[in-house]
Design an enzyme around this catalytic site. Sequence first.
Site, PDB file in Angstrom:
ATOM      1  N   ASP A 184       1.185  -0.596  -1.019  1.00 45.70           N
ATOM      2  CA  ASP A 184       2.230  -0.940  -1.975  1.00 45.70           C
ATOM      3  C   ASP A 184       1.528  -1.181  -3.303  1.00 45.70           C
ATOM      4  OD1 ASP A 184       4.776  -1.715  -2.970  1.00 45.70           O
ATOM      5  OD2 ASP A 184       4.272  -3.814  -2.629  1.00 45.70           O
ATOM      6  N   ASP A 201       3.232  -2.954  -6.542  1.00 44.15           N
ATOM      7  CA  ASP A 201       3.619  -4.170  -7.265  1.00 44.15           C
ATOM      8  C   ASP A 201       3.348  -5.410  -6.433  1.00 44.15           C
ATOM      9  OD1 ASP A 201       4.516  -2.620  -9.416  1.00 44.15           O
ATOM     10  OD2 ASP A 201       6.449  -2.308  -8.438  1.00 44.15           O
ATOM     11  N   ASP A 204       2.949  -6.817   0.032  1.00 44.43           N
ATOM     12  CA  ASP A 204       3.289  -8.233  -0.164  1.00 44.43           C
ATOM     13  C   ASP A 204       4.724  -8.551   0.226  1.00 44.43           C
ATOM     14  OD1 ASP A 204       5.147  -8.686  -2.972  1.00 44.43           O
ATOM     15  OD2 ASP A 204       4.284  -6.716  -2.601  1.00 44.43           O
TER      16      ASP A 204
END
Length: 218
Positions: free
Chosen positions: A7, A9, A179
């Site tokens: 991922d 961001d 996250d």
Amino acid sequence: MSLAIFDLDNTLLSIDSDHAWGEFLLEQGAVDPEAYKEANDRFLADYEAGTLDIHAFLEVALKPLTEHSPEQLAAWHQQFMASKIEPHILPKGEELVARHRSRGDTLLIVTATNRFITGPIAERLGVDELIAVEPERLGERYTGRVSGTPSYREGKVKRLEAWLADRDLTLDDSWCYSDSHNDLPLLERVDHPVAVDPDPTLRKEAERRGWKIISLRD
């Protein structure tokens, strides 16, 4: 050779690049200062809560791309990279990418942020493969519409499956780092799911399932 999926961001970056681009446009006076800021902040909150209407978000997020020339957008993106992205690239994130690269793994960023924003970021991080929301173009101009399936939640899995099929690859011994609880559908598909500075929902789920939890911000 394994596949290492990242991922972007709040994983390899310490910020949300989609939201940061909106803030950058506000600073440039390129969008309505009140309506756009309210929408930008609201959509970020919805994303964090797992309630984001991806199509409603993209209708707002992609509109500014239709209102300016390719030359202006390119110039703005250079400024954006320098002022908003470069300071938020996590050194430990770069080290993680480098470790997988040194092992000969295939590196892939899968993000719900659009390719206009993330293409240059992936290039900066040395990751050649990118699955992102694809803004539709007619010639050199953006239309404000999305081409294909948005790479968000289950859409990330659908896009990944198509990407794997095109390259005759599998998810054997694959890794995924994220996250966000929004990436649970993706994390569930790999052999080595890793929660990176996870949000509370993902942390709880990772602990329940015995997944590895790491921080790239220590």
